[in-house]
Scaffold this motif. Structure first.
Motif, short mmCIF file in Angstrom:
data_model
loop_
_atom_site.label_atom_id
_atom_site.label_comp_id
_atom_site.label_asym_id
_atom_site.label_seq_id
_atom_site.Cartn_x
_atom_site.Cartn_y
_atom_site.Cartn_z
N GLU A 33 0.83 -1.20 0.00
CA GLU A 33 0.00 0.00 0.00
C GLU A 33 0.87 1.26 0.00
OE1 GLU A 33 -3.22 0.26 -0.38
OE2 GLU A 33 -3.35 -1.91 -0.58
N ARG A 34 1.94 1.23 0.82
CA ARG A 34 2.83 2.40 0.85
C ARG A 34 3.51 2.62 -0.49
NH1 ARG A 34 4.19 0.29 6.00
NH2 ARG A 34 6.10 -0.60 5.14
N ALA A 35 3.96 1.52 -1.12
CA ALA A 35 4.63 1.64 -2.41
C ALA A 35 3.67 2.17 -3.47
CB ALA A 35 5.19 0.28 -2.84
N ARG A 36 2.43 1.68 -3.45
CA ARG A 36 1.45 2.15 -4.43
C ARG A 36 1.19 3.65 -4.27
NH1 ARG A 36 -3.86 -0.96 -3.91
NH2 ARG A 36 -2.62 -2.56 -4.94
N GLU A 37 1.04 4.11 -3.01
CA GLU A 37 0.81 5.53 -2.78
C GLU A 37 2.01 6.36 -3.22
OE1 GLU A 37 -0.01 5.69 1.36
OE2 GLU A 37 -2.01 4.75 1.20
N GLU A 38 3.22 5.84 -2.95
CA GLU A 38 4.42 6.59 -3.31
C GLU A 38 4.58 6.68 -4.83
OE1 GLU A 38 7.57 8.97 -2.49
OE2 GLU A 38 6.00 8.20 -1.18
N VAL A 39 4.30 5.58 -5.52
CA VAL A 39 4.40 5.58 -6.99
C VAL A 39 3.39 6.56 -7.57
CG1 VAL A 39 3.99 4.21 -9.06
CG2 VAL A 39 5.39 3.29 -7.23
N GLN A 40 2.17 6.58 -7.02
CA GLN A 40 1.16 7.52 -7.51
C GLN A 40 1.60 8.95 -7.28
OE1 GLN A 40 -2.31 6.23 -5.39
NE2 GLN A 40 -2.98 4.88 -7.02
N ARG A 41 2.19 9.22 -6.11
CA ARG A 41 2.65 10.58 -5.83
C ARG A 41 3.75 10.99 -6.78
NH1 ARG A 41 6.55 13.22 -3.39
NH2 ARG A 41 7.69 11.33 -2.85
N ILE A 42 4.75 10.10 -7.00
CA ILE A 42 5.87 10.43 -7.89
C ILE A 42 5.38 10.60 -9.32
CG2 ILE A 42 8.03 9.55 -8.81
CD1 ILE A 42 8.43 8.12 -6.12
N GLN A 60 3.91 13.93 -9.83
CA GLN A 60 4.95 14.95 -9.99
C GLN A 60 5.55 14.91 -11.39
OE1 GLN A 60 7.59 14.04 -6.78
NE2 GLN A 60 6.32 15.04 -5.23
N LEU A 61 5.77 13.69 -11.90
CA LEU A 61 6.31 13.55 -13.25
C LEU A 61 5.35 14.14 -14.27
CD1 LEU A 61 7.77 9.94 -13.15
CD2 LEU A 61 9.05 12.07 -13.21
N GLN A 62 4.07 13.86 -14.10
CA GLN A 62 3.09 14.38 -15.06
C GLN A 62 3.09 15.90 -15.06
OE1 GLN A 62 -0.94 13.43 -14.20
NE2 GLN A 62 -1.72 14.07 -16.17
N GLU A 63 3.15 16.47 -13.86
CA GLU A 63 3.16 17.92 -13.76
C GLU A 63 4.40 18.50 -14.43
OE1 GLU A 63 3.27 21.37 -10.27
OE2 GLU A 63 3.00 19.24 -9.78
N LEU A 92 0.43 8.89 -18.70
CA LEU A 92 0.64 9.16 -17.28
C LEU A 92 -0.61 9.72 -16.62
CD1 LEU A 92 4.21 10.68 -16.87
CD2 LEU A 92 3.37 8.48 -16.08
N GLY A 93 -1.62 10.04 -17.43
CA GLY A 93 -2.82 10.64 -16.87
C GLY A 93 -3.47 9.77 -15.82
N GLY A 94 -3.44 8.45 -16.04
CA GLY A 94 -4.08 7.55 -15.08
C GLY A 94 -3.32 7.41 -13.80
N VAL A 95 -2.06 7.98 -13.74
CA VAL A 95 -1.25 7.80 -12.54
C VAL A 95 -1.42 8.94 -11.56
CG1 VAL A 95 1.09 7.43 -11.71
CG2 VAL A 95 0.38 6.52 -13.93
N ALA A 96 -1.71 10.16 -12.10
CA ALA A 96 -1.77 11.33 -11.21
C ALA A 96 -2.82 11.13 -10.15
CB ALA A 96 -2.10 12.57 -12.03
N PRO A 97 -2.53 11.49 -8.93
CA PRO A 97 -3.50 11.30 -7.85
C PRO A 97 -4.75 12.12 -8.09
CG PRO A 97 -1.30 11.74 -6.99
CD PRO A 97 -1.25 12.04 -8.44
N ALA A 98 -5.89 11.48 -8.02
CA ALA A 98 -7.18 12.15 -8.13
C ALA A 98 -7.67 12.45 -6.73
CB ALA A 98 -8.18 11.28 -8.88
N PRO A 99 -8.72 13.26 -6.60
CA PRO A 99 -9.28 13.48 -5.25
C PRO A 99 -9.61 12.15 -4.60
CG PRO A 99 -10.23 15.01 -6.84
CD PRO A 99 -9.40 14.05 -7.62
N ALA A 100 -9.25 12.02 -3.34
CA ALA A 100 -9.39 10.72 -2.66
C ALA A 100 -10.84 10.35 -2.53
CB ALA A 100 -8.74 10.80 -1.28
N SER A 101 -11.13 9.08 -2.76
CA SER A 101 -12.48 8.54 -2.52
C SER A 101 -12.33 7.07 -2.21
CB SER A 101 -13.36 8.73 -3.76
OG SER A 101 -12.91 7.93 -4.81
#
Length: 295
Positions: A183-192, A195-198, A215-224
């Motif tokens: 779970e931590r790795a998944r959250e970290e990859v999504q965060r990174i 940043q790459l997408q930005e 990369l669009g599918g990787v950027a963190p969306a609003p949490a739900s």
């Protein structure tokens, strides 16, 4: 060993283990030993040929990772597993019964050895009946040996029980830690990845145009609650293995393949190459800062 895996039962149980998660051959052998609490472990010569046969029949497939074949069940394998669900349930019961039977056999062997020792002691005592002093000393020595043997057998049984309990506890803890790390790795990859997408979006170059595509599918969306556990769209077919290091390697492989495919399909100019070099250097710096905190 009771014939638990006769008549295709080992084949069925291998499909069950692979349905739980992709595994390599050593993991399969270790899990079987764990299910039998260390009382039985199949040899590599038993497991690997059956995995190869299942692969030839289209019931499993494999991918090579780190020089090892990691086997995964196919849809055809899941279909056979579903058709034999009742037989699988019976097999689980038989495995538990077999573990109990194996433990009983070990206890029986210990009792038999103790009985043999008692008979030898009585025979020795009878043979030395002509000398009361020798008889007494021999009997005392034999009794002491029996006491030590019984104490040792009890200690071995206690250690075996403690080891079994500790192994189960460690396995449960390892599964919890693996899940938390995943779970931590998944959250970290999504965060990174966000940043790459930005960073890529700001460039407007070839990598900037590619970012919106994959990369669009990787950027963190609003949490739900509905999408917090979903995988990035560009890597949603990469099945988590429970090993964060291995999962990160596979994501980086997918990243590299996507960039190569885009370069092959659209071509790369010297200016785009320079721009790509700049963005990849920035991405590498961000990843190093994430994976080496405080360095």
């Amino acid at each position: 060993m009771p014939p638990v895996f006769a008549h295709g039962r080992l084949r069925l149980y291998l499909l069950k283990l692979l349905d739980e998660a992709p595994r390599h051959g050593y993991e399969v052998i270790r899990l079987l030993e764990e299910r039998f609490q260390g009382l039985y472990a199949p040899s590599a010569g038993t497991v690997y040929p059956r995995l190869a046969k299942l692969e030839a029949e289209g019931l499993v497939t494999y991918a090579t990772e780190g020089g090892r074949k990691v086997y995964s069940i196919t849809e055809a394998g899941r279909a056979e597993l579903a058709d034999r669900g009742g037989e699988l349930a019976d097999l689980e019961l038989e495995i538990r019964d077999s573990v109990t039977e194996l433990a009983a056999e070990i206890r029986s062997d210990v009792r038999g050895a103790a009985g043999d020792l008692r008979r030898e002691m009585r025979a020795a005592a009878a043979a030395s009946a002509s000398s009361t002093r020798v008889e007494d000393e021999s009997w005392k020595a034999a009794k002491e040996e029996l006491r030590k043997a019984k104490q040792e057998w009890k200690e071995q049984a206690r250690r075996a029980k403690d080891e079994s309990r500790r192994a189960r506890e460690e396995a449960q803890q390892a599964r919890r830690q693996a899940k938390e790390a995943q779970e931590r790795a998944r959250e970290e990859v999504q965060r990174i990845a966000g940043q790459l997408q930005e960073q890529f979006a700001k460039s407007g170059g070839v990598l900037g145009s590619l970012a919106g595509a994959w990369l669009g599918g990787v950027a963190p969306a609003p949490a739900s609650d509905s999408d917090s556990d979903s995988a990035p769209a560009w890597a949603e077919d990469v099945v988590p293995t429970g090993d964060p290091g291995r999962d990160l390697d596979r994501l980086l492989d997918r990243f590299r393949d996507e960039v190569r495919d885009a370069a092959r399909d659209h071509g790369v100019t010297p200016a785009q190459l320079a721009e790509a070099h700049h963005h990849l250097a920035a991405a590498a710096a961000r990843l190093n800062a994430t994976l080496r905190p405080g360095s």
